[in-house]
Structures are given as C-alpha cells and as structure tokens.
Write a protein that holds these residues in place. Structure first.
Motif, mmCIF file in Angstrom:
data_model
loop_
_atom_site.group_PDB
_atom_site.id
_atom_site.type_symbol
_atom_site.label_atom_id
_atom_site.label_comp_id
_atom_site.label_asym_id
_atom_site.label_seq_id
_atom_site.Cartn_x
_atom_site.Cartn_y
_atom_site.Cartn_z
ATOM 1 N N GLU A 1 44.653 -38.037 -23.396
ATOM 2 C CA GLU A 1 44.754 -36.740 -22.724
ATOM 3 C C GLU A 1 43.453 -35.950 -22.829
ATOM 4 O O GLU A 1 43.021 -35.329 -21.856
ATOM 5 C CB GLU A 1 45.932 -35.940 -23.272
ATOM 6 N N ASN A 2 42.810 -35.982 -23.979
ATOM 7 C CA ASN A 2 41.547 -35.249 -24.132
ATOM 8 C C ASN A 2 40.432 -35.870 -23.291
ATOM 9 O O ASN A 2 39.634 -35.148 -22.687
ATOM 10 C CB ASN A 2 41.134 -35.173 -25.604
ATOM 11 N N VAL A 3 40.393 -37.190 -23.223
ATOM 12 C CA VAL A 3 39.373 -37.862 -22.398
ATOM 13 C C VAL A 3 39.594 -37.539 -20.920
ATOM 14 O O VAL A 3 38.654 -37.184 -20.203
ATOM 15 C CB VAL A 3 39.381 -39.389 -22.639
ATOM 16 N N VAL A 4 40.847 -37.625 -20.459
ATOM 17 C CA VAL A 4 41.154 -37.339 -19.053
ATOM 18 C C VAL A 4 40.866 -35.879 -18.736
ATOM 19 O O VAL A 4 40.298 -35.556 -17.682
ATOM 20 C CB VAL A 4 42.613 -37.718 -18.703
ATOM 21 N N ASN A 5 41.217 -34.976 -19.633
ATOM 22 C CA ASN A 5 40.953 -33.553 -19.413
ATOM 23 C C ASN A 5 39.450 -33.307 -19.287
ATOM 24 O O ASN A 5 38.999 -32.600 -18.381
ATOM 25 C CB ASN A 5 41.554 -32.725 -20.546
ATOM 26 N N ASN A 6 38.676 -33.892 -20.160
ATOM 27 C CA ASN A 6 37.222 -33.723 -20.117
ATOM 28 C C ASN A 6 36.651 -34.308 -18.823
ATOM 29 O O ASN A 6 35.801 -33.700 -18.167
ATOM 30 C CB ASN A 6 36.575 -34.383 -21.335
ATOM 31 N N LEU A 7 37.124 -35.474 -18.444
ATOM 32 C CA LEU A 7 36.685 -36.116 -17.206
ATOM 33 C C LEU A 7 37.044 -35.259 -15.989
ATOM 34 O O LEU A 7 36.239 -35.086 -15.070
ATOM 35 C CB LEU A 7 37.319 -37.504 -17.093
ATOM 36 N N THR A 8 38.254 -34.715 -15.990
ATOM 37 C CA THR A 8 38.697 -33.857 -14.896
ATOM 38 C C THR A 8 37.787 -32.648 -14.742
ATOM 39 O O THR A 8 37.385 -32.297 -13.633
ATOM 40 C CB THR A 8 40.149 -33.396 -15.129
ATOM 41 N N VAL A 9 37.464 -32.006 -15.847
ATOM 42 C CA VAL A 9 36.581 -30.830 -15.805
ATOM 43 C C VAL A 9 35.231 -31.208 -15.214
ATOM 44 O O VAL A 9 34.707 -30.520 -14.327
ATOM 45 C CB VAL A 9 36.424 -30.213 -17.214
ATOM 46 N N LYS A 10 34.664 -32.307 -15.668
ATOM 47 C CA LYS A 10 33.351 -32.727 -15.175
ATOM 48 C C LYS A 10 33.384 -33.089 -13.683
ATOM 49 O O LYS A 10 32.512 -32.687 -12.921
ATOM 50 C CB LYS A 10 32.821 -33.898 -15.995
ATOM 51 N N VAL A 11 34.404 -33.820 -13.263
ATOM 52 C CA VAL A 11 34.509 -34.217 -11.855
ATOM 53 C C VAL A 11 34.748 -32.990 -10.975
ATOM 54 O O VAL A 11 34.082 -32.803 -9.956
ATOM 55 C CB VAL A 11 35.626 -35.270 -11.650
ATOM 56 N N PHE A 12 35.686 -32.132 -11.351
ATOM 57 C CA PHE A 12 35.971 -30.941 -10.549
ATOM 58 C C PHE A 12 34.736 -30.059 -10.432
ATOM 59 O O PHE A 12 34.398 -29.595 -9.330
ATOM 60 C CB PHE A 12 37.126 -30.139 -11.152
ATOM 61 N N ASN A 13 34.059 -29.814 -11.535
ATOM 62 C CA ASN A 13 32.878 -28.955 -11.504
ATOM 63 C C ASN A 13 31.759 -29.557 -10.662
ATOM 64 O O ASN A 13 31.026 -28.831 -9.987
ATOM 65 C CB ASN A 13 32.394 -28.647 -12.917
ATOM 66 N N SER A 14 31.635 -30.871 -10.660
ATOM 67 C CA SER A 14 30.602 -31.481 -9.809
ATOM 68 C C SER A 14 31.005 -31.399 -8.340
ATOM 69 O O SER A 14 30.155 -31.186 -7.474
ATOM 70 C CB SER A 14 30.308 -32.916 -10.228
ATOM 71 N N ILE A 15 32.294 -31.519 -8.034
ATOM 72 C CA ILE A 15 32.768 -31.385 -6.651
ATOM 73 C C ILE A 15 32.488 -29.974 -6.144
ATOM 74 O O ILE A 15 31.963 -29.784 -5.054
ATOM 75 C CB ILE A 15 34.279 -31.704 -6.539
ATOM 76 N N ILE A 16 32.836 -28.999 -6.937
ATOM 77 C CA ILE A 16 32.714 -27.611 -6.496
ATOM 78 C C ILE A 16 31.254 -27.163 -6.445
ATOM 79 O O ILE A 16 30.916 -26.198 -5.768
ATOM 80 C CB ILE A 16 33.569 -26.674 -7.376
ATOM 81 N N SER A 17 30.373 -27.895 -7.109
ATOM 82 C CA SER A 17 28.954 -27.544 -7.135
ATOM 83 C C SER A 17 28.126 -28.296 -6.097
ATOM 84 O O SER A 17 26.962 -27.987 -5.898
ATOM 85 C CB SER A 17 28.373 -27.820 -8.523
ATOM 86 N N MET A 18 28.696 -29.308 -5.445
ATOM 87 C CA MET A 18 27.958 -30.129 -4.476
ATOM 88 C C MET A 18 28.274 -29.699 -3.051
ATOM 89 O O MET A 18 29.163 -30.251 -2.412
ATOM 90 C CB MET A 18 28.347 -31.595 -4.616
ATOM 91 N N GLU A 19 27.549 -28.718 -2.559
ATOM 92 C CA GLU A 19 27.798 -28.233 -1.205
ATOM 93 C C GLU A 19 27.573 -29.322 -0.158
ATOM 94 O O GLU A 19 28.256 -29.356 0.854
ATOM 95 C CB GLU A 19 26.918 -27.030 -0.911
ATOM 96 N N SER A 20 26.644 -30.217 -0.398
ATOM 97 C CA SER A 20 26.323 -31.235 0.594
ATOM 98 C C SER A 20 27.454 -32.235 0.810
ATOM 99 O O SER A 20 27.505 -32.906 1.835
ATOM 100 C CB SER A 20 25.050 -31.978 0.188
ATOM 101 N N ARG A 21 28.357 -32.337 -0.128
ATOM 102 C CA ARG A 21 29.442 -33.318 -0.010
ATOM 103 C C ARG A 21 30.778 -32.701 0.361
ATOM 104 O O ARG A 21 31.782 -33.392 0.377
ATOM 105 C CB ARG A 21 29.589 -34.074 -1.322
ATOM 106 N N CYS A 22 30.792 -31.453 0.637
ATOM 107 C CA CYS A 22 32.046 -30.766 0.920
ATOM 108 C C CYS A 22 32.419 -30.978 2.393
ATOM 109 O O CYS A 22 32.049 -30.192 3.261
ATOM 110 C CB CYS A 22 31.903 -29.288 0.589
ATOM 111 N N SER A 23 33.151 -32.067 2.661
ATOM 112 C CA SER A 23 33.530 -32.426 4.027
ATOM 113 C C SER A 23 34.890 -33.122 4.015
ATOM 114 O O SER A 23 35.392 -33.506 2.961
ATOM 115 C CB SER A 23 32.482 -33.354 4.638
ATOM 116 N N SER A 24 35.447 -33.300 5.190
ATOM 117 C CA SER A 24 36.737 -34.000 5.300
ATOM 118 C C SER A 24 36.630 -35.435 4.820
ATOM 119 O O SER A 24 37.500 -35.926 4.104
ATOM 120 C CB SER A 24 37.231 -33.975 6.750
ATOM 121 N N ASP A 25 35.552 -36.113 5.212
ATOM 122 C CA ASP A 25 35.377 -37.511 4.797
ATOM 123 C C ASP A 25 35.302 -37.633 3.271
ATOM 124 O O ASP A 25 35.899 -38.539 2.691
ATOM 125 C CB ASP A 25 34.116 -38.113 5.421
ATOM 126 N N PHE A 26 34.570 -36.724 2.644
ATOM 127 C CA PHE A 26 34.458 -36.764 1.186
ATOM 128 C C PHE A 26 35.807 -36.437 0.546
ATOM 129 O O PHE A 26 36.181 -37.033 -0.470
ATOM 130 C CB PHE A 26 33.364 -35.816 0.700
#
Length: 172
Positions: free
Chosen positions: A19-44
C-alpha cells in the motif's frame, strides 16, 4: 505475495508495504501528469486509462491474497485525470457534473488539466468561457494542485501477536 510467505513475512506487513509503495507511485504519477502540459490530450488520457487498467488488474490479483484496499482506492485520482482528458469538455458547464465525472479531483486540479488540454485531431476545442468559469472557481480555492505523500508513514505494528513478532525478528 508468494515470496513474502516463503520468507515468513507477515501478511499485514506485506499489505502495508504494498500500500505504501502504490501510494507513493500514485503521487509521483499523478503529479507528473498534472505537470506535463504537453501531454494533456485525449490520446494521452486513453493511454493512461489502458495502463491503469492493467495496473488495477494486478492490484486486484494481489488483493485476493493480501488486503490492499487503500492501494486500490489510491489510484483513483489518476483515473479521474485520464477521464477528464478523454471526455467532451462541453459537458463541464452543467452543475455538479464534476463530482460525478472526477470525484477525486479538486477544482484546482480540474482547472489545470482543462487549461493544459490540447485537442487531438478531430477533438473540438474547449470554449474559452468554460476555462474562464473554471479559473474563477479555482482562484478562490485553497486546495492544492499536487498530491502529497507523507514521508513519515509508519508501519502499524498493532496487529502483531507473539508468534508473528518472533517471525518478524527472524526476518529482520
């Protein structure tokens, strides 16, 4: 999971570790998604949903052997972000639709994804008034854009009984 049993690692400890590993991974993935304006599209968004589906299947298999409900629910913000990227943004003008479509995102996160979103071929552009409306709501928000992982998470040893404590001493 089978390796944990092989090395006599108690199931509660394995559950908390996963649970701690998944939680940490989730935070990192979500924060990278929300920070990458260039990838914010329907296809992504579709790509994220496909990858997340495979990851959820893996977690559900683990959940059959070890209880990891927190890990399963912690991936919801990523799912909601991908859903927001995929859907027709014109429906966001309806009241209370955000709570139905992306209940695990706050208004600041919704605004950031929406303003960063760029249409793929065939996608209609987002109406400026919609972005302005979301911006107006987000400006007064005291919520945070990024998810946070608590580095001080402590593994709970309250469930240890004497025999499990002896096994744990041997493993450590």
């Amino acid at each position: 999971v089978d390796s944990m049993k092989e090395y006599s690692i108690p199931s509660f400890l394995g559950s908390q570790l996963i649970e701690n590993v998944v939680n940490n991974l989730t935070v990192k993935v979500f924060n990278s998604i929300i920070s990458m304006e260039s990838r914010c599209s329907s296809d992504f968004g579709i790509h994220i949903k496909c990858q997340l589906s495979e990851f959820r299947d893996c977690l559900e298999k683990i959940n059959k052997k070890l209880p990891i409900q927190t890990a399963l629910s912690s991936i919801q913000p990523i799912n909601d972000a991908a859903q927001l990227m995929i859907l027709d943004k014109s429906i966001l003008v309806e009241d209370d639709i955000l709570q139905l479509i992306c209940p695990h995102l706050n208004i600041l996160q919704v605004y950031n994804i929406t303003k960063s979103w760029h249409p793929d071929k065939g996608d209609p552009p987002i109406a400026e008034f919609l972005i302005d409306q979301l911006k107006h709501l987000a400006v007064d928000s005291e919520e945070e854009l990024l998810l946070h992982y608590d580095p001080n998470v402590i593994i709970n040893f309250d469930y240890l009984n004497n025999s499990t404590a002896e096994q744990l001493k041997w493993v450590l």
